[in-house]
Scaffold this motif. Structure first.
Motif, PDB file in Angstrom:
ATOM      1  N   GLY A 193       5.627  -9.109 -23.046  1.00 27.38           N
ATOM      2  CA  GLY A 193       5.635  -8.783 -21.627  1.00 27.38           C
ATOM      3  C   GLY A 193       4.272  -8.612 -20.993  1.00 27.38           C
ATOM      4  N   VAL A 194       3.209  -8.768 -21.771  1.00 25.93           N
ATOM      5  CA  VAL A 194       1.853  -8.517 -21.263  1.00 25.93           C
ATOM      6  C   VAL A 194       1.404  -9.657 -20.361  1.00 25.93           C
ATOM      7  N   THR A 195       0.913  -9.307 -19.169  1.00 26.57           N
ATOM      8  CA  THR A 195       0.412 -10.284 -18.208  1.00 26.57           C
ATOM      9  C   THR A 195      -0.929  -9.820 -17.640  1.00 26.57           C
ATOM     10  N   PRO A 196      -2.012 -10.624 -17.798  1.00 28.15           N
ATOM     11  CA  PRO A 196      -2.077 -11.878 -18.550  1.00 28.15           C
ATOM     12  C   PRO A 196      -2.010 -11.603 -20.051  1.00 28.15           C
ATOM     13  N   GLN A 197      -1.527 -12.580 -20.814  1.00 27.63           N
ATOM     14  CA  GLN A 197      -1.383 -12.383 -22.247  1.00 27.63           C
ATOM     15  C   GLN A 197      -2.741 -12.129 -22.901  1.00 27.63           C
ATOM     16  N   ASP A 198      -2.756 -11.108 -23.777  1.00 30.47           N
ATOM     17  CA  ASP A 198      -3.979 -10.728 -24.477  1.00 30.47           C
ATOM     18  C   ASP A 198      -3.592  -9.719 -25.558  1.00 30.47           C
ATOM     19  N   HIS A 200      -3.013  -6.180 -26.711  1.00 25.83           N
ATOM     20  CA  HIS A 200      -2.550  -5.098 -25.851  1.00 25.83           C
ATOM     21  C   HIS A 200      -2.792  -3.747 -26.519  1.00 25.83           C
ATOM     22  N   MET A 226       4.256  -2.829 -19.243  1.00 22.52           N
ATOM     23  CA  MET A 226       4.373  -4.215 -19.689  1.00 22.52           C
ATOM     24  C   MET A 226       4.989  -4.369 -21.078  1.00 22.52           C
ATOM     25  N   GLN A 261      -0.828 -15.691 -27.381  1.00 22.11           N
ATOM     26  CA  GLN A 261       0.474 -16.074 -26.860  1.00 22.11           C
ATOM     27  C   GLN A 261       1.546 -15.331 -27.650  1.00 22.11           C
ATOM     28  N   THR A 263       5.765 -14.553 -27.590  1.00 21.51           N
ATOM     29  CA  THR A 263       7.040 -14.907 -26.976  1.00 21.51           C
ATOM     30  C   THR A 263       8.200 -14.412 -27.815  1.00 21.51           C
TER      31      THR A 263
END
Length: 265
Positions: A193-198, A200, A226, A261, A263
């Motif tokens: 759920g992290v935006t932008p992906q990195d 966390h 997130m 990334q 998912t």
């Protein structure tokens, strides 16, 4: 539902330098590593060592020149989930040694400085209700702004500026929880759920475990909103970001790039 992870990063070392890495999902009971693969550039030295609280591993390398890391994994979460707001706190004398260390101040989390604030702002709450109030307060008073903080930014700085990234939100939650005599630690993790992906970061608090008389349970808390505990993959834990950085260089280094990334499969 399994979580698929792909991460890579690259850096350059101008002279032979020792570097400590921590980027792999931790093989612990609450998450099952179904598949994983780690590829790194050739180095003078490569060794695995246990990480903080034996959650995950760190990798020592000694290298020079361009260095690249590529990691992929599929992880299934099997975590004990609870309604934090309904969990009670533990008296300090009832806490196990593993939790006591997370009551103290650390480099980025000067909890003692926040004691007057938490007693005034969250008066009448305790335990999980206090943690819930802290999470909601941070979420409503802080703005997520990429680039607004740096490697020296601590919880006190973020508290003043009222903005930061996941690292900063976690440091503030950890500090306010510790100021409330609730053990709290910093968690490096992956989450879809992290935006932008990195990479966390979230907080984790130690509260009474209703299913185990006299026992405690670590529960994840993300004030950015997130990362959900049911799909958060732990990399490692520590007192704050200094303990669990994905890259710690013991000499000059030039960070070149990173890509993450995550998912749900």
């Amino acid at each position: 539902m399994p979580i698929s992870i792909q991460s890579r990063f690259a850096f350059t070392l101008d002279v032979p330098t020792d570097v400590l890495l921590q980027f792999e999902a931790a093989p612990i009971p609450e998450q099952n590593i179904l598949r994983s693969n780690t590829d790194v550039s050739r180095s003078e030295h490569f060794a695995r060592v246990a990480a903080q609280d034996d959650i995950g591993e760190r990798i020592w390398i000694r290298a020079v020149g361009d260095f690249e890391v590529e990691y992929s994994a599929t992880v299934e979460i099997e975590r004990q989930l609870a309604d934090i707001s309904r969990l009670e706190g533990l008296s300090p004398h009832d806490m196990p040694g593993e939790a006591v260390q997370y009551l103290f101040d650390s480099r980025y989390c000067p909890a003692d400085r926040f004691q007057p604030f938490v007693e005034a702002e969250f008066e009448g709450t305790s335990g999980g209700a206090r943690v819930t109030a802290i999470r909601e307060w941070v979420a409503s008073h802080f703005e997520y702004v990429p680039g607004s903080s740096g490697p020296e930014t601590g919880a006190a700085d973020t508290f003043i500026s009222r903005q930061g990234i996941c690292r900063d939100f976690a440091h503030v939650v950890v500090s306010l929880a510790r100021a409330s005599t609730i053990p709290a630690r910093y968690v490096a993790c992956y989450s879809p759920g992290v935006t932008p992906q990195d990479f966390h970061a979230v907080a984790e608090v130690f509260l009474n475990d209703p299913e185990t008389p006299g026992g405690g349970t670590w529960q994840l808390v993300d004030a950015t909103g997130m990362a959900e505990p049911c799909d958060t993959v732990k990399i490692g834990v520590g007192r704050d970001a200094a303990d669990v950085s994905f890259l710690t260089s013991f000499g000059p280094s030039n960070f070149r790039s990173s890509s993450v990334q995550v998912t749900k499969e």
